[in-house]
Design an enzyme around this catalytic site. Sequence first.
Site, short mmCIF file in Angstrom:
data_model
loop_
_atom_site.label_atom_id
_atom_site.label_comp_id
_atom_site.label_asym_id
_atom_site.label_seq_id
_atom_site.Cartn_x
_atom_site.Cartn_y
_atom_site.Cartn_z
N HIS A 110 0.84 -1.19 0.00
CA HIS A 110 0.00 0.00 0.00
C HIS A 110 0.88 1.25 0.00
O HIS A 110 2.06 1.19 0.34
CB HIS A 110 -0.84 0.09 1.28
N TYR A 111 0.27 2.40 -0.32
CA TYR A 111 0.88 3.66 0.10
C TYR A 111 -0.05 4.33 1.09
O TYR A 111 -1.26 4.08 1.12
CB TYR A 111 1.23 4.58 -1.08
N THR A 112 0.52 5.22 1.92
CA THR A 112 -0.28 5.82 2.99
C THR A 112 -1.10 7.02 2.54
O THR A 112 -2.10 7.37 3.18
CB THR A 112 0.63 6.27 4.15
N GLU A 174 2.60 -0.88 4.55
CA GLU A 174 2.29 0.49 4.14
C GLU A 174 3.59 1.23 3.84
O GLU A 174 4.58 1.10 4.58
CB GLU A 174 1.52 1.23 5.23
N HIS A 222 -2.65 -3.21 -3.31
CA HIS A 222 -3.99 -3.03 -2.76
C HIS A 222 -4.99 -2.88 -3.90
O HIS A 222 -6.13 -3.37 -3.83
CB HIS A 222 -4.00 -1.80 -1.86
#
Length: 341
Positions: A110-112, A174, A222
């Site tokens: 994921h990225y935040t 993340e 994701h």
Amino acid sequence: MRKTLYIIGLSTVVFSCTSQQNAKKRQYIPKTPSIQQKATAQTPAEKPKPKITSDHGVEFFTTNIADITKNDNTASYGSIVSAKPAGYKVVKDYFPAIAQNFRQRYLILHYTALPDDKSITVLTQQAVSAHYLVNNTGDNQIYQLVDENKRAYHAGVSAWRADKNLNDTSIGIEIVNTGYTTDASGKRIFAPFDDAQIKKVAALVKDIVNRYQIPATNILAHSDIAPTRKQDPGPLFPWKKLYDEYQIGMWYDEAQKQSYYDLATSTDFQLQYNDPTFIFNVQTQLQKFGYALDLSGKWDDATKKTIEAFQYHFRPQNYDGIMDAETFAILQALVLKYPLK
């Protein structure tokens, strides 16, 4: 007369005794036969199992004695958790059974969409979490937020191939990244990833997938497992670099992709584009690869978003959600290389 009877009686007694003696002499006494045992294959003695180690009353078992070819693994990457029923004793005389494997079958990236400090706050103080957070502060630290043996709340409503609710079976990572902005035309403009940060990600992923034997098909974005809802980690995440330099994840074979591309462009690709049969085939190929998608035979919103998610991962130069000849060639090459089992 008496003398005669005496002689007859004496003769009878002598004959009777003699008969008994002869009977004893003739009595059959069975011999114990000398039986030669047939050679039988010796069953090898069961190898002693490695011992459970104990440290301050906490037990660990860190050696795999199961069949790794079946993805079975008896090693524990943490303490052994055992029941303590009142009035009874749980013993580990036969521990462990070899028929077991890890809960951790997927790794989701994921990225935040937040800077470092806010990422930490949200992922530790709110109703979302991940097992690890890879910062972008230039140091050598990676933050662990959730025990690998526990579920983190990172995937949400999700599916890949035959599996759903991937929080149950995955480890979430993340990555601090601000995500995207939208330009005047409505196109998403994504933020790049720092090279040093990607090295952290690669080292972390490599360690996790090696320990849990997570296959390439289960190392996902994701956006792969929730294509109608999510875009992370986006088209600038370097999937090909991870594949080429670290042997992480999936990528297509260029020669196979080119073969499918030549086949597509040798026919009138655009002419069949809006044919329901062609659309159904595209949806079928996306589904066979792993995406959860209904076979509607229409270019509906879910199909367009799924194509877009696919392009984020495997064709990041153009992520417009349109199934052009190159995207379709890449999809077919991947289905061939990573078939459903």
